[in-house]
Design an enzyme around this catalytic site. Sequence first.
Site, short mmCIF file in Angstrom:
data_model
loop_
_atom_site.label_atom_id
_atom_site.label_comp_id
_atom_site.label_asym_id
_atom_site.label_seq_id
_atom_site.Cartn_x
_atom_site.Cartn_y
_atom_site.Cartn_z
N ARG A 81 0.82 -1.21 0.00
CA ARG A 81 0.00 0.00 0.00
C ARG A 81 0.86 1.27 0.00
O ARG A 81 0.45 2.29 -0.54
CB ARG A 81 -0.93 -0.03 1.23
CG ARG A 81 -2.05 1.03 1.22
CD ARG A 81 -3.05 0.75 2.33
NE ARG A 81 -4.18 1.67 2.34
CZ ARG A 81 -4.30 2.72 3.15
NH1 ARG A 81 -3.35 2.97 4.03
NH2 ARG A 81 -5.36 3.49 3.11
N ILE A 107 -7.57 7.29 -0.75
CA ILE A 107 -7.48 5.82 -0.78
C ILE A 107 -8.21 5.36 0.48
O ILE A 107 -8.01 5.92 1.56
CB ILE A 107 -5.99 5.38 -0.82
CG1 ILE A 107 -5.82 3.88 -0.83
CG2 ILE A 107 -5.19 5.96 0.32
CD1 ILE A 107 -4.35 3.45 -1.03
N SER A 108 -9.09 4.38 0.34
CA SER A 108 -9.91 3.96 1.48
C SER A 108 -9.06 3.29 2.55
O SER A 108 -7.97 2.79 2.29
CB SER A 108 -10.98 2.96 1.01
OG SER A 108 -11.65 3.45 -0.12
N LYS A 109 -9.60 3.28 3.77
CA LYS A 109 -8.96 2.57 4.89
C LYS A 109 -8.77 1.11 4.53
O LYS A 109 -9.70 0.50 3.97
CB LYS A 109 -9.92 2.53 6.08
CG LYS A 109 -10.03 3.69 6.95
CD LYS A 109 -11.07 3.27 7.99
CE LYS A 109 -11.27 4.25 9.06
NZ LYS A 109 -12.05 3.73 10.17
#
Length: 266
Positions: A81, A107-109
Amino acid sequence: MATQRPGFPARLDLGGLPRPAAGAVPRPAATGGANLPGAPLRPAPGVARDPIPARARMVQQLAAGGVHDAEVLRAMGAVERHRFVDEALARQAYEDTALPIGLGQTISKPSVVARMIELLRGGVQGQPAPGPLGRVLDIGTGCGYQAVVLAQLATEVYSIERLRALHEKARDNLRPLRLANVHLILGDGMAGFAKGAPYAGIIAAAGGEAVPEAWVDQLAWGGRIVAPVAGSGGRQALVVIEKTRQGITQAVLEAVHFVPLKSGLA
Ligand code: SAH
């Protein structure tokens, strides 16, 4: 679970979240695609400075936080990530937090990515996921992170983004990974992407007021949509739609916070 009979485009009344609901809407029978066989796994290539302990810790925390699907955990552990965010944010990449990726998008969790993919695979309420995913449509490529996680679990990933600069950023991020099963598209995902249909799964990282009818149309029989949808008060909830020849069911799950689904290119 309360019963709800949504029309399409599906609209929600999310008065008292979280409020699980499911219902069935009969749909006419038609010919459609089915799940395709799974692709072999493609681990992301290693990087010398990859903080593996941090990523392993992130996976442990995802498991402790309720992600049970071993394949999802494996995929989350395989994708770096930190390579998808600015260098200045790389140290936060394995914390359970959304991070900016430019143009006001995020960017999502990790926990939300893992949860949504687990739902997409059918791992709802502790049931084991049935098997590998076929073709998947990923709405809102952003930096491309979720598309790469999906690529570990699906035969083909079609990922669509409406913002040219992010589409290009995702191209740059994915180039070194050489993933033959990921297709990045610049386009308006509200119309889905008919050329890749039918999809075993459709997953959205941006929330509108309804699930576009095009997504339901482009879903294979037996397929599933996982998307944030805003209710009348503007609050979003995660919605899971399943399309079977017996009908369409919709479950409204927990509250979430996603960027808005917008139409047109920019
Ligand atoms: N999955 C992404 C998250 C990006 S945030 C990641 O891993 O980085 C959600 C993205 O959805 C934003 O980039 C936004 O531009 C995009 N988006 C919003 N509406 C869209 C639409 N109609 N079609 C395609 N992308 C859209």
